[in-house]
Write a protein that holds these residues in place. Structure first.
Motif, PDB file in Angstrom:
ATOM      1  N   VAL A   1     -13.015   4.074  17.784  1.00  0.00           N
ATOM      2  CA  VAL A   1     -11.671   3.848  17.243  1.00  0.00           C
ATOM      3  C   VAL A   1     -11.759   3.076  15.928  1.00  0.00           C
ATOM      4  O   VAL A   1     -11.118   3.441  14.933  1.00  0.00           O
ATOM      5  N   VAL A   2     -12.575   2.026  15.902  1.00  0.00           N
ATOM      6  CA  VAL A   2     -12.731   1.224  14.688  1.00  0.00           C
ATOM      7  C   VAL A   2     -13.330   2.071  13.569  1.00  0.00           C
ATOM      8  O   VAL A   2     -12.901   1.982  12.414  1.00  0.00           O
ATOM      9  N   ALA A   3     -14.293   2.916  13.885  1.00  0.00           N
ATOM     10  CA  ALA A   3     -14.887   3.805  12.876  1.00  0.00           C
ATOM     11  C   ALA A   3     -13.830   4.739  12.294  1.00  0.00           C
ATOM     12  O   ALA A   3     -13.800   4.982  11.071  1.00  0.00           O
ATOM     13  N   GLU A   4     -12.945   5.273  13.132  1.00  0.00           N
ATOM     14  CA  GLU A   4     -11.869   6.152  12.663  1.00  0.00           C
ATOM     15  C   GLU A   4     -10.894   5.382  11.758  1.00  0.00           C
ATOM     16  O   GLU A   4     -10.456   5.895  10.725  1.00  0.00           O
ATOM     17  N   ILE A   5     -10.552   4.158  12.153  1.00  0.00           N
ATOM     18  CA  ILE A   5      -9.646   3.329  11.352  1.00  0.00           C
ATOM     19  C   ILE A   5     -10.259   3.066   9.985  1.00  0.00           C
ATOM     20  O   ILE A   5      -9.616   3.256   8.943  1.00  0.00           O
ATOM     21  N   LYS A   6     -11.527   2.654   9.963  1.00  0.00           N
ATOM     22  CA  LYS A   6     -12.201   2.348   8.697  1.00  0.00           C
ATOM     23  C   LYS A   6     -12.319   3.586   7.814  1.00  0.00           C
ATOM     24  O   LYS A   6     -12.159   3.508   6.598  1.00  0.00           O
ATOM     25  N   GLU A   7     -12.593   4.721   8.425  1.00  0.00           N
ATOM     26  CA  GLU A   7     -12.707   5.972   7.661  1.00  0.00           C
ATOM     27  C   GLU A   7     -11.372   6.317   6.997  1.00  0.00           C
ATOM     28  O   GLU A   7     -11.339   6.675   5.820  1.00  0.00           O
ATOM     29  N   LEU A   8     -10.281   6.208   7.735  1.00  0.00           N
ATOM     30  CA  LEU A   8      -8.955   6.464   7.151  1.00  0.00           C
ATOM     31  C   LEU A   8      -8.642   5.478   6.035  1.00  0.00           C
ATOM     32  O   LEU A   8      -8.110   5.861   4.984  1.00  0.00           O
ATOM     33  N   LEU A   9      -8.948   4.215   6.264  1.00  0.00           N
ATOM     34  CA  LEU A   9      -8.709   3.210   5.224  1.00  0.00           C
ATOM     35  C   LEU A   9      -9.490   3.541   3.963  1.00  0.00           C
ATOM     36  O   LEU A   9      -8.943   3.530   2.861  1.00  0.00           O
ATOM     37  N   ASP A  10     -10.787   3.850   4.117  1.00  0.00           N
ATOM     38  CA  ASP A  10     -11.647   4.077   2.959  1.00  0.00           C
ATOM     39  C   ASP A  10     -11.335   5.376   2.213  1.00  0.00           C
ATOM     40  O   ASP A  10     -11.446   5.424   0.993  1.00  0.00           O
ATOM     41  N   THR A  11     -10.961   6.424   2.934  1.00  0.00           N
ATOM     42  CA  THR A  11     -10.778   7.723   2.274  1.00  0.00           C
ATOM     43  C   THR A  11      -9.345   8.024   1.857  1.00  0.00           C
ATOM     44  O   THR A  11      -9.135   8.727   0.879  1.00  0.00           O
ATOM     45  N   ARG A  12      -8.360   7.493   2.561  1.00  0.00           N
ATOM     46  CA  ARG A  12      -6.982   7.877   2.257  1.00  0.00           C
ATOM     47  C   ARG A  12      -6.084   6.731   1.812  1.00  0.00           C
ATOM     48  O   ARG A  12      -5.197   6.921   1.000  1.00  0.00           O
ATOM     49  N   ILE A  13      -6.291   5.552   2.379  1.00  0.00           N
ATOM     50  CA  ILE A  13      -5.363   4.452   2.115  1.00  0.00           C
ATOM     51  C   ILE A  13      -5.814   3.598   0.933  1.00  0.00           C
ATOM     52  O   ILE A  13      -5.040   3.340   0.015  1.00  0.00           O
ATOM     53  N   ARG A  14      -7.066   3.165   0.934  1.00  0.00           N
ATOM     54  CA  ARG A  14      -7.552   2.288  -0.142  1.00  0.00           C
ATOM     55  C   ARG A  14      -7.439   2.935  -1.524  1.00  0.00           C
ATOM     56  O   ARG A  14      -7.047   2.263  -2.475  1.00  0.00           O
ATOM     57  N   PRO A  15      -7.765   4.220  -1.679  1.00  0.00           N
ATOM     58  CA  PRO A  15      -7.598   4.814  -3.016  1.00  0.00           C
ATOM     59  C   PRO A  15      -6.145   4.789  -3.499  1.00  0.00           C
ATOM     60  O   PRO A  15      -5.880   4.556  -4.677  1.00  0.00           O
ATOM     61  N   ALA A  16      -5.211   4.990  -2.597  1.00  0.00           N
ATOM     62  CA  ALA A  16      -3.793   4.959  -2.984  1.00  0.00           C
ATOM     63  C   ALA A  16      -3.364   3.548  -3.361  1.00  0.00           C
ATOM     64  O   ALA A  16      -2.638   3.339  -4.336  1.00  0.00           O
ATOM     65  N   VAL A  17      -3.834   2.560  -2.609  1.00  0.00           N
ATOM     66  CA  VAL A  17      -3.487   1.170  -2.886  1.00  0.00           C
ATOM     67  C   VAL A  17      -4.136   0.714  -4.205  1.00  0.00           C
ATOM     68  O   VAL A  17      -3.546  -0.041  -4.973  1.00  0.00           O
ATOM     69  N   ALA A  18      -5.339   1.210  -4.489  1.00  0.00           N
ATOM     70  CA  ALA A  18      -6.020   0.866  -5.742  1.00  0.00           C
ATOM     71  C   ALA A  18      -5.230   1.354  -6.954  1.00  0.00           C
ATOM     72  O   ALA A  18      -5.268   0.735  -8.021  1.00  0.00           O
ATOM     73  N   GLN A  19      -4.493   2.446  -6.797  1.00  0.00           N
ATOM     74  CA  GLN A  19      -3.657   2.952  -7.895  1.00  0.00           C
ATOM     75  C   GLN A  19      -2.641   1.901  -8.334  1.00  0.00           C
ATOM     76  O   GLN A  19      -2.252   1.862  -9.487  1.00  0.00           O
ATOM     77  N   ASP A  20      -2.222   1.056  -7.389  1.00  0.00           N
ATOM     78  CA  ASP A  20      -1.257   0.001  -7.696  1.00  0.00           C
ATOM     79  C   ASP A  20      -1.932  -1.326  -8.022  1.00  0.00           C
ATOM     80  O   ASP A  20      -1.279  -2.359  -8.089  1.00  0.00           O
ATOM     81  N   GLY A  21      -3.260  -1.311  -8.182  1.00  0.00           N
ATOM     82  CA  GLY A  21      -3.972  -2.518  -8.590  1.00  0.00           C
ATOM     83  C   GLY A  21      -4.355  -3.450  -7.461  1.00  0.00           C
ATOM     84  O   GLY A  21      -4.556  -4.637  -7.680  1.00  0.00           O
ATOM     85  N   GLY A  22      -4.476  -2.909  -6.261  1.00  0.00           N
ATOM     86  CA  GLY A  22      -4.827  -3.761  -5.136  1.00  0.00           C
ATOM     87  C   GLY A  22      -5.860  -3.140  -4.231  1.00  0.00           C
ATOM     88  O   GLY A  22      -6.492  -2.152  -4.568  1.00  0.00           O
ATOM     89  N   ASP A  23      -6.016  -3.730  -3.085  1.00  0.00           N
ATOM     90  CA  ASP A  23      -6.958  -3.240  -2.088  1.00  0.00           C
ATOM     91  C   ASP A  23      -6.448  -3.657  -0.720  1.00  0.00           C
ATOM     92  O   ASP A  23      -5.674  -4.603  -0.586  1.00  0.00           O
ATOM     93  N   ILE A  24      -6.879  -2.937   0.287  1.00  0.00           N
ATOM     94  CA  ILE A  24      -6.507  -3.241   1.661  1.00  0.00           C
ATOM     95  C   ILE A  24      -7.765  -3.103   2.495  1.00  0.00           C
ATOM     96  O   ILE A  24      -8.457  -2.095   2.418  1.00  0.00           O
ATOM     97  N   LEU A  25      -8.094  -4.143   3.239  1.00  0.00           N
ATOM     98  CA  LEU A  25      -9.348  -4.194   3.965  1.00  0.00           C
ATOM     99  C   LEU A  25      -9.134  -4.399   5.453  1.00  0.00           C
ATOM    100  O   LEU A  25      -8.227  -5.114   5.871  1.00  0.00           O
ATOM    101  N   PHE A  26     -10.000  -3.773   6.219  1.00  0.00           N
ATOM    102  CA  PHE A  26      -9.995  -3.938   7.669  1.00  0.00           C
ATOM    103  C   PHE A  26     -10.417  -5.363   8.012  1.00  0.00           C
ATOM    104  O   PHE A  26     -11.404  -5.860   7.481  1.00  0.00           O
TER     105      PHE A  26
END
Length: 191
Positions: free
Chosen positions: A116-141
Motif C-alpha cells: 500500500v505504501v509503495a502504491e501511495i509513493k508511486e502515485l505521489l512521485d508520478t502524478r501528484i508531485r509533478p503537478a504540485v511542482a508546477q506551482d512551485g512546491g512539493d508534497i512528500l510522504f
C-alpha cells in the motif's frame, strides 16, 4: 542569464526559473536563515530583507516573503542574488550538505502495508508531485497508518502555508489516493 518568474497560488511566494537545473533530484526547503547556512544561495536569499523562506526544486527556486513587504521591492534583489550565485560557479550546498532526495520516511512497512505504501509513493512521485511542482512546491510522504487508513503528507515550498493548500490536499490529493488505493481513508498534512 535570463531568469523567469511565475506567480504561485500562494500570494506570499514567487517562483524563479533560472533556465538551468537547480537540484538533480529531490528538493530542499529552508524555513530560517539558520537552516539556510547549508547553502550559499539560500543564505544570500535570506540576506534580502523580507525573505522568510526558500525552496529548491529540480529547475526552480521559490521564495517566500513577509506579508508586509511587496514583491516589487524584493524581486530585483532576489533576481540579483540568484544570478550572482550561478555566474560565480559556487556550489549549491556547503561541502557537508546535500539534498533530502525524495523526502520519504525511513519507516519500514511489512506485508500488505508495504505494498500500500509503495502504491501511495508511486502515485505521489508520478502524478501528484509533478503537478504540485508546477506551482512551485512539493508534497512528500510522511507516513501511513494502516489501522486508520490515514496518509500523512508534508507540503513544502509554495504549497506550505498556501491559502488553497488544504483544498488541494483534500479535493485533489485525497480523492486521487482514495480512488487508486482503496486502503486510504483520509489524507492529513504534517506541520
Amino acid at each position: 542569464m535570463f531568469i523567469q518568474t511565475e506567480v504561485t497560488p500562494n500570494p506570499e511566494v514567487l517562483k524563479f526559473l533560472p533556465g538551468r537545473e537547480i537540484m538533480a533530484e529531490g528538493s530542499r526547503d529552508f524555513r530560517s536563515a539558520e537552516e539556510a547556512e547549508a547553502s550559499p544561495l539560500a543564505t544570500d536569499l535570506f540576506g534580502v530583507e523580507g525573505v522568510t523562506r526558500v525552496f529548491f526544486g529540480t529547475d526552480f527556486v521559490t521564495v517566500g516573503k513577509d506579508a508586509q513587504v511587496d514583491w516589487p521591492h524584493l524581486k530585483a534583489p532576489i533576481l540579483a542574488a540568484i544570478m550572482d550565485h550561478f555566474t560565480s560557479g559556487r556550489p549549491l550546498f556547503s561541502a557537508s550538505e546535500g539534498d533530502d532526495a525524495g523526502g520519504h520516511d525511513d519507516q519500514v512497512y511489512d506485508g500488505e502495508t508495504a505494498q500500500v505504501v509503495a502504491e501511495i509513493k508511486e502515485l505521489l512521485d508520478t502524478r501528484i508531485r509533478p503537478a504540485v511542482a508546477q506551482d512551485g512546491g512539493d508534497i512528500l510522504f510522511n507516513r501511513f497508518e494502516p489501522d486508520t487508513g490515514v496518509v500523512w503528507l508534508h507540503m513544502r515550498g509554495a504549497c506550505s502555508g498556501c491559502p488553497s493548500s488544504s483544498a488541494t490536499l483534500k479535493a485533489g490529493v485525497e480523492n486521487m489516493l482514495k480512488h487508486y488505493v482503496p486502503e486510504v481513508t483520509r489524507v492529513e498534512q504534517t506541520l
